[in-house]
Design an enzyme around this catalytic site. Structure first.
Site, PDB file in Angstrom:
ATOM      1  CB  SER A 143      30.607 -61.722  -6.109  1.00  0.00           C
ATOM      2  OG  SER A 143      30.316 -62.227  -4.830  1.00  0.00           O
ATOM      3  NE  ARG A 188      25.993 -69.424  -7.321  1.00  0.00           N
ATOM      4  CZ  ARG A 188      27.050 -68.689  -7.597  1.00  0.00           C
ATOM      5  NH1 ARG A 188      26.927 -67.383  -7.643  1.00  0.00           N
ATOM      6  NH2 ARG A 188      28.213 -69.238  -7.839  1.00  0.00           N
ATOM      7  CG  HIS A 229      28.500 -65.030  -0.517  1.00  0.00           C
ATOM      8  ND1 HIS A 229      28.874 -63.886  -1.187  1.00  0.00           N
ATOM      9  CD2 HIS A 229      28.959 -66.061  -1.270  1.00  0.00           C
ATOM     10  CE1 HIS A 229      29.544 -64.206  -2.282  1.00  0.00           C
ATOM     11  NE2 HIS A 229      29.601 -65.528  -2.366  1.00  0.00           N
ATOM     12  CE  LYS A 287      38.287 -64.930  -8.732  1.00  0.00           C
ATOM     13  NZ  LYS A 287      37.335 -65.802  -8.066  1.00  0.00           N
TER      14      LYS A 287
END
Ligand code: ADP
Length: 166
Positions: free
Chosen positions: A135, A96, A20, A44
């Site tokens: 993450s 990514r 990030h 979430k």
């Protein structure tokens, strides 16, 4: 209307990783103002609260390079709504892999449609050195007590250790 170029980089950042940070540093050079926006979605479950995630982002970006101004916020709801509120014309997302592109492309097109063409997404390809970082992987490694220094900064590593011992 503002003549500044304003972008928003939304994400969970649970927690912020070296991947990030690399995107933030590069995106800063592209825009006058970059709003880093923590998604605070109550449905979430996150390891860190949205305030904790914001604090980590503020602390770990303090020493970053890049010319644009950095702002931080958290939000609930749609990115398109937040962008409207902030006057942002661009959303920044990191890519990514092809899997990221497959999920990001429909979102980018939908956001553009919802904002009647007034909001576009800028994709920045991850650098080879950080493209493997996520993450979720960081949280898993932290929970198992593994080495994190190549994935996150020292401040985030410390926050993760504190979480696991609390
Ligand atoms: P989200 O839940 O919105 O995907 P993340 O915090 O996982 O939130 O990611 C936010 C953004 O950062 C996404 O665009 C994601 O593709 C990008 N990103 C995550 N990890 C990396 C990385 N290692 N390199 C480049 N971009 C990344």
């Amino acid at each position: 209307m503002s003549t500044e170029s304003i972008a928003v980089y939304p994400g969970s950042f649970d927690p912020v990783t070296r991947g990030h940070l690399e995107i933030i540093e590069r995106a800063r050079d592209l825009f006058d103002v970059l709003h880093v926006a923590v998604v605070a979605n109550p449905s979430k479950e996150c390891l860190f609260s949205s305030d904790e995630r914001l604090d980590l982002l503020r602390a770990e970006t303090a020493a970053l390079g890049g010319s644009g101004k950095l702002e931080f916020t958290s939000f609930e709801g749609l990115t398109v709504q937040l962008a409207g509120k902030l006057g942002a014309r661009w959303i920044v997302r990191g890519l990514r892999s092809g899997a990221d592109l497959a999920s990001e492309l429909p979102m980018a097109l939908t956001n553009r449609e919802c904002a009647e063409g007034e909001l576009d997404t800028v994709f920045l390809p991850a650098s080879p050195g950080t493209s493997f970082i996520s993450s979720s992987l960081v949280r898993e490694i932290a929970a198992a007590g593994g080495r994190l220094d190549s994935l996150v900064t020292g401040g985030v590593e410390e926050a993760l250790r504190k979480k696991s011992s609390s």
